[in-house]
Design a protein around this motif. Structure first.
Motif, PDB file in Angstrom:
ATOM      1  N   MET A 140      37.351  24.274  37.588  1.00  0.00           N
ATOM      2  CA  MET A 140      38.436  24.966  38.286  1.00  0.00           C
ATOM      3  C   MET A 140      38.584  26.401  37.788  1.00  0.00           C
ATOM      4  SD  MET A 140      39.441  23.051  40.536  1.00  0.00           S
ATOM      5  CE  MET A 140      40.686  22.049  41.197  1.00  0.00           C
ATOM      6  N   LEU A 141      38.446  26.612  36.488  1.00  0.00           N
ATOM      7  CA  LEU A 141      38.532  27.973  35.942  1.00  0.00           C
ATOM      8  C   LEU A 141      37.391  28.851  36.448  1.00  0.00           C
ATOM      9  CD1 LEU A 141      39.635  27.284  32.265  1.00  0.00           C
ATOM     10  CD2 LEU A 141      40.943  28.425  34.058  1.00  0.00           C
ATOM     11  N   ILE A 142      36.206  28.281  36.585  1.00  0.00           N
ATOM     12  CA  ILE A 142      35.081  29.050  37.140  1.00  0.00           C
ATOM     13  C   ILE A 142      35.379  29.468  38.566  1.00  0.00           C
ATOM     14  CG2 ILE A 142      32.687  28.873  37.907  1.00  0.00           C
ATOM     15  CD1 ILE A 142      32.091  27.248  35.433  1.00  0.00           C
ATOM     16  N   ILE A 143      35.931  28.553  39.348  1.00  0.00           N
ATOM     17  CA  ILE A 143      36.260  28.867  40.739  1.00  0.00           C
ATOM     18  C   ILE A 143      37.281  30.003  40.800  1.00  0.00           C
ATOM     19  CG2 ILE A 143      37.412  27.972  42.809  1.00  0.00           C
ATOM     20  CD1 ILE A 143      36.074  25.267  42.157  1.00  0.00           C
ATOM     21  N   VAL A 144      38.319  29.915  39.968  1.00  0.00           N
ATOM     22  CA  VAL A 144      39.353  30.952  39.961  1.00  0.00           C
ATOM     23  C   VAL A 144      38.770  32.299  39.547  1.00  0.00           C
ATOM     24  CG1 VAL A 144      41.466  31.691  38.780  1.00  0.00           C
ATOM     25  CG2 VAL A 144      41.271  29.362  39.645  1.00  0.00           C
ATOM     26  N   LEU A 145      37.945  32.317  38.503  1.00  0.00           N
ATOM     27  CA  LEU A 145      37.367  33.583  38.042  1.00  0.00           C
ATOM     28  C   LEU A 145      36.426  34.199  39.073  1.00  0.00           C
ATOM     29  CD1 LEU A 145      36.717  33.114  34.240  1.00  0.00           C
ATOM     30  CD2 LEU A 145      38.246  34.709  35.353  1.00  0.00           C
ATOM     31  N   VAL A 146      35.657  33.379  39.740  1.00  0.00           N
ATOM     32  CA  VAL A 146      34.749  33.910  40.758  1.00  0.00           C
ATOM     33  C   VAL A 146      35.544  34.494  41.926  1.00  0.00           C
ATOM     34  CG1 VAL A 146      33.026  33.230  42.481  1.00  0.00           C
ATOM     35  CG2 VAL A 146      32.775  32.489  40.118  1.00  0.00           C
ATOM     36  N   LEU A 147      36.637  33.847  42.280  1.00  0.00           N
ATOM     37  CA  LEU A 147      37.455  34.374  43.377  1.00  0.00           C
ATOM     38  C   LEU A 147      38.195  35.649  42.977  1.00  0.00           C
ATOM     39  CD1 LEU A 147      38.893  31.101  44.945  1.00  0.00           C
ATOM     40  CD2 LEU A 147      37.131  32.604  45.869  1.00  0.00           C
ATOM     41  N   LEU A 148      38.505  35.826  41.700  1.00  0.00           N
ATOM     42  CA  LEU A 148      39.187  37.033  41.253  1.00  0.00           C
ATOM     43  C   LEU A 148      38.267  38.241  41.146  1.00  0.00           C
ATOM     44  CD1 LEU A 148      41.584  35.715  38.462  1.00  0.00           C
ATOM     45  CD2 LEU A 148      42.210  36.630  40.692  1.00  0.00           C
ATOM     46  N   GLN A 149      36.980  38.020  41.019  1.00  0.00           N
ATOM     47  CA  GLN A 149      36.054  39.134  40.850  1.00  0.00           C
ATOM     48  C   GLN A 149      35.873  39.890  42.161  1.00  0.00           C
ATOM     49  OE1 GLN A 149      32.375  38.102  38.972  1.00  0.00           O
ATOM     50  NE2 GLN A 149      33.383  36.734  37.525  1.00  0.00           N
ATOM     51  N   ARG A 150      35.627  41.169  42.006  1.00  0.00           N
ATOM     52  CA  ARG A 150      35.371  41.995  43.183  1.00  0.00           C
ATOM     53  C   ARG A 150      33.879  42.014  43.453  1.00  0.00           C
ATOM     54  NH1 ARG A 150      37.526  47.687  42.644  1.00  0.00           N
ATOM     55  NH2 ARG A 150      36.226  47.613  40.795  1.00  0.00           N
ATOM     56  N   GLY A 151      33.533  42.127  44.712  1.00  0.00           N
ATOM     57  CA  GLY A 151      32.130  42.207  45.080  1.00  0.00           C
ATOM     58  C   GLY A 151      31.561  43.577  44.776  1.00  0.00           C
ATOM     59  N   SER A 192      34.896  44.048  35.524  1.00  0.00           N
ATOM     60  CA  SER A 192      33.587  43.425  35.686  1.00  0.00           C
ATOM     61  C   SER A 192      33.065  42.890  34.363  1.00  0.00           C
ATOM     62  CB  SER A 192      32.599  44.419  36.294  1.00  0.00           C
ATOM     63  OG  SER A 192      32.378  45.497  35.409  1.00  0.00           O
ATOM     64  N   ASN A 193      33.282  43.603  33.253  1.00  0.00           N
ATOM     65  CA  ASN A 193      32.818  43.119  31.962  1.00  0.00           C
ATOM     66  C   ASN A 193      33.607  41.892  31.505  1.00  0.00           C
ATOM     67  OD1 ASN A 193      30.851  45.057  31.746  1.00  0.00           O
ATOM     68  ND2 ASN A 193      32.180  46.490  30.648  1.00  0.00           N
ATOM     69  N   PHE A 194      34.923  41.945  31.612  1.00  0.00           N
ATOM     70  CA  PHE A 194      35.765  40.833  31.182  1.00  0.00           C
ATOM     71  C   PHE A 194      35.491  39.584  32.007  1.00  0.00           C
ATOM     72  CE2 PHE A 194      39.753  38.448  31.770  1.00  0.00           C
ATOM     73  CZ  PHE A 194      39.920  37.992  30.469  1.00  0.00           C
ATOM     74  N   PHE A 195      35.536  39.718  33.327  1.00  0.00           N
ATOM     75  CA  PHE A 195      35.321  38.560  34.185  1.00  0.00           C
ATOM     76  C   PHE A 195      33.887  38.059  34.111  1.00  0.00           C
ATOM     77  CE2 PHE A 195      39.061  39.883  37.033  1.00  0.00           C
ATOM     78  CZ  PHE A 195      39.911  39.038  36.355  1.00  0.00           C
ATOM     79  N   SER A 196      32.926  38.941  33.991  1.00  0.00           N
ATOM     80  CA  SER A 196      31.531  38.518  33.901  1.00  0.00           C
ATOM     81  C   SER A 196      31.270  37.734  32.622  1.00  0.00           C
ATOM     82  CB  SER A 196      30.596  39.726  33.950  1.00  0.00           C
ATOM     83  OG  SER A 196      30.734  40.395  35.176  1.00  0.00           O
ATOM     84  N   ARG A 197      31.787  38.228  31.520  1.00  0.00           N
ATOM     85  CA  ARG A 197      31.588  37.530  30.244  1.00  0.00           C
ATOM     86  C   ARG A 197      32.316  36.189  30.231  1.00  0.00           C
ATOM     87  NH1 ARG A 197      32.318  42.648  26.196  1.00  0.00           N
ATOM     88  NH2 ARG A 197      30.336  43.648  26.717  1.00  0.00           N
ATOM     89  N   THR A 198      33.533  36.172  30.732  1.00  0.00           N
ATOM     90  CA  THR A 198      34.292  34.924  30.764  1.00  0.00           C
ATOM     91  C   THR A 198      33.623  33.904  31.677  1.00  0.00           C
ATOM     92  OG1 THR A 198      36.293  36.229  30.426  1.00  0.00           O
ATOM     93  CG2 THR A 198      36.583  33.944  31.085  1.00  0.00           C
ATOM     94  N   THR A 199      33.113  34.354  32.807  1.00  0.00           N
ATOM     95  CA  THR A 199      32.405  33.457  33.717  1.00  0.00           C
ATOM     96  C   THR A 199      31.142  32.912  33.064  1.00  0.00           C
ATOM     97  OG1 THR A 199      33.260  34.706  35.594  1.00  0.00           O
ATOM     98  CG2 THR A 199      31.427  33.233  36.029  1.00  0.00           C
ATOM     99  N   ALA A 200      30.440  33.745  32.322  1.00  0.00           N
ATOM    100  CA  ALA A 200      29.222  33.287  31.637  1.00  0.00           C
ATOM    101  C   ALA A 200      29.549  32.245  30.569  1.00  0.00           C
ATOM    102  CB  ALA A 200      28.493  34.478  31.022  1.00  0.00           C
ATOM    103  N   VAL A 201      30.635  32.465  29.825  1.00  0.00           N
ATOM    104  CA  VAL A 201      31.037  31.490  28.804  1.00  0.00           C
ATOM    105  C   VAL A 201      31.446  30.176  29.459  1.00  0.00           C
ATOM    106  CG1 VAL A 201      32.810  30.995  27.070  1.00  0.00           C
ATOM    107  CG2 VAL A 201      31.676  33.205  27.095  1.00  0.00           C
TER     108      VAL A 201
END
Length: 122
Positions: free
Chosen positions: A15-26, A50-59
């Protein structure tokens, strides 16, 4: 018990991955800045989102992969059935009921005459 806890953690990470992906900008979201949308993405700085969301999504993706492997391992290690129904179904041929065979010469069952099927139509 452990499998249930791991499944809950797996669902939470998903669920957290889904939320983070939806929050990121294209990648094309910066094209609007030239037409008056200059205040977009200033909460984390100019490149901070982009750095914060990308790193969090990767983790979170690594955690999702780990929980998936752990759930697969735990389900393979399960040896005892969880219910009585599973226990009776896995016992093998001893758990099946014997076929019904009426006793020979039972007076309650009348003898039926053999019926001739008649000529076969070809």
């Amino acid at each position: 018990m452990t499998q249930s806890i791991m499944l809950m953690a797996h669902l939470a990470v998903a669920m957290l991955i889904i939320v983070l992906v939806l929050l990121q900008r294209g990648k094309g979201a910066d094209a609007g800045t030239g037409f008056g949308a200059g205040a977009s993405g200033t909460v984390f700085g100019s490149r901070g989102t982009s750095n914060f969301f990308s790193r969090t999504t990767a983790v979170l993706a690594a955690m999702f992969f780990g929980t998936s492997l752990t759930l697969a391992y735990l389900s393979a290690q399960r040896t005892q059935p969880e219910s009585l129904l599973e226990g009776t179904l896995t016992d093998g041929p001893a758990a099946t009921a014997p076929a019904f065979e009426p006793p020979a010469g039972d007076p309650a069952l009348p003898d039926l005459p053999d019926l001739d099927p008649g000529p076969a139509d070809n």
